[in-house]
Design an enzyme around this catalytic site. Structure first.
Site, PDB file in Angstrom:
ATOM      1  N   ASP A 118       0.787  -1.223   0.000  1.00 37.78           N
ATOM      2  CA  ASP A 118       0.000   0.000   0.000  1.00 37.78           C
ATOM      3  C   ASP A 118       0.824   1.280   0.000  1.00 37.78           C
ATOM      4  O   ASP A 118       0.268   2.368   0.184  1.00 37.78           O
ATOM      5  CB  ASP A 118      -0.948   0.003   1.205  1.00 37.78           C
ATOM      6  CG  ASP A 118      -2.077  -0.990   1.035  1.00 37.78           C
ATOM      7  OD1 ASP A 118      -2.650  -1.039  -0.077  1.00 37.78           O
ATOM      8  OD2 ASP A 118      -2.381  -1.739   1.975  1.00 37.78           O
ATOM      9  N   ASP A 178      -7.220  -4.868  -4.904  1.00 35.34           N
ATOM     10  CA  ASP A 178      -6.865  -3.518  -4.456  1.00 35.34           C
ATOM     11  C   ASP A 178      -5.491  -3.089  -4.989  1.00 35.34           C
ATOM     12  O   ASP A 178      -5.230  -1.891  -5.169  1.00 35.34           O
ATOM     13  CB  ASP A 178      -6.807  -3.447  -2.926  1.00 35.34           C
ATOM     14  CG  ASP A 178      -7.920  -4.184  -2.209  1.00 35.34           C
ATOM     15  OD1 ASP A 178      -8.323  -5.261  -2.682  1.00 35.34           O
ATOM     16  OD2 ASP A 178      -8.354  -3.715  -1.147  1.00 35.34           O
TER      17      ASP A 178
END
Length: 401
Positions: A118, A178
């Protein structure tokens, strides 16, 4: 003459009755956009002041009616600084710039993170928007170091970036949908450094995900784990959705946004076609509510008696606005119209908070991880980020302001 006067009176009465019973005029979309930006600003500024003297703190969500914070290491740490940069872009005041810089600096330590995927969310949303708007060379240095950290998660034998370091008894090499969102950071790094390795990593990951994450109807699995010996998927399942074969709403939104973005960055026709197919799946889904704000999972058996995920709608709207510009045809118009409906819903009292409420987040009724009973029907920092991004994109597309 009497008949004529009577006819005039009846006609006037009919016109008056028609005026009284006609539907209220729809608010101009430009007014909707400006109202949304004002509310987001009116919420964000008190939040900046609330956390200003709490070193390292960044807004995350709301728990038990109170603001919940994180530090730089939480995956969504970059969204609030990024939102502030967007609000500054919309209204370039010294106050917004000061706080955008302050909260961006709180994310800097993310540049050394190598244990999750991330870093793109963390740094591209914060430092990326800051660099785009100011050209600050320090921001570029942080981003390049962060891109090198993110690149350590790439396995050249598999051609993919690892999302989670996980228990190998369950997943050997976990990749979640994601992760498509973090590829934008690598594409930027390829241009900024002239090192095509970053670009090749992003394209390979997008290609492999396109081949293995999607069902025939273009819905996406949440998690695909790869066998590290054969480089082939050995598990396809969910973590945050209702079931392995269900369409978790935010996962579908990540997919739509990811392939729209990758078409912009790489200009591969296959990415545009993939984004178009995903958009068609979402816009035409029979379980999409009339207000276009999806339930947390399209296949949840409790529909309509279950929670929404306004964050998924914000991500979708932002992606559809961009996708509309890549399709100069009726389908592009459909995408833009659908996004406008989502923006109108998100900017209605049903989802847009009254200033001073909702722990100073703008958007209400988001769902983070329902199966884990985490962040259910609460505000989320990334909902606000993509909502403001969508407002700016729509304003630019419609050439308003």
């Amino acid at each position: 003459m009497k008949n004529f006067l009577l006819l005039c009176v009846l006609s006037a009465a009919g016109l008056l009755l028609s005026a009284c019973t006609s539907e209220p005029k729809e608010e101009p979309i430009g007014s909707v956009i400006e109202r949304g930006l004002k509310t987001a600003t009116d919420q964000a500024l008190p939040m900046t002041k609330e956390l200003e003297n709490q070193e390292g703190k960044l807004p995350k969500s709301m728990k038990d009616g109170k603001l919940e914070t994180s530090d730089y290491s939480w995956w969504c740490s970059g969204f609030f600084p990024g939102e502030l940069w967007y609000l500054y872009e919309a209204n370039p005041t010294p106050e917004l710039k000061k706080y955008a810089e302050l909260y961006t600096a709180r994310v800097e330590k993310a540049k050394t993170i190598t244990n999750n995927h991330d870093v793109g969310f963390m740094l591209n949303c914060s430092y990326g928007n800051g660099y785009r708007l100011t050209g600050n060379p320090k921001y570029k240095e942080v981003m390049i170091e962060g891109a090198h950290s993110l690149a350590t998660r790439y396995n050249p034998q598999l051609g993919l970036m690892r999302s989670w370091d996980s228990d190998k008894q369950k997943w050997q090499y976990a990749v979640i949908i994601d992760n498509m969102m973090n590829l934008e950071f690598l594409m930027w790094a390829g241009r900024a450094t002239g090192d095509s390795t970053f670009t090749q990593m992003a394209i390979s990951h997008a290609d492999k995900t396109m081949a293995n994450h999607f069902r025939p109807d273009y819905s996406s699995y949440h998690v695909v784990s790869y066998d590290t010996l054969t480089a082939q998927p050995h598990i396809k399942q969910t973590h945050q959705g209702y079931a392995d074969e269900s369409a978790w709403a935010r996962g579908q939104a990540w997919a739509l946004y990811g392939y729209t973005m990758m078409y912009r960055e790489a200009k591969k026709q296959a990415y545009l076609e993939q984004a178009n197919h995903i958009a068609q799946f979402l816009m035409n889904h029979p379980n999409m509510p009339a207000d276009k704000i999806p339930y947390w999972d399209f296949d949840c058996p409790d529909i309509p008696h279950t929670v929404r995920d306004a964050s998924a709608a914000a991500i979708m709207a932002s992606a559809l606005i961009e996708l509309s510009q890549f399709n100069p045809n009726d389908f592009g118009k459909q995408c833009l119209n659908f996004a406008e409906q989502q923006i109108r819903s998100l900017t209605s009292p049903a989802y847009l908070a009254t200033p001073g409420t909702n722990a100073n987040f703008a958007i209400m009724h988001c769902t983070g991880h329902l199966p884990g009973n985490s962040e259910v029907d609460v505000p989320l920092s990334y909902a606000d980020y993509y909502y403001v991004e969508a407002l700016l994109r729509l304003r630019n597309v419609l050439n308003i302001g």
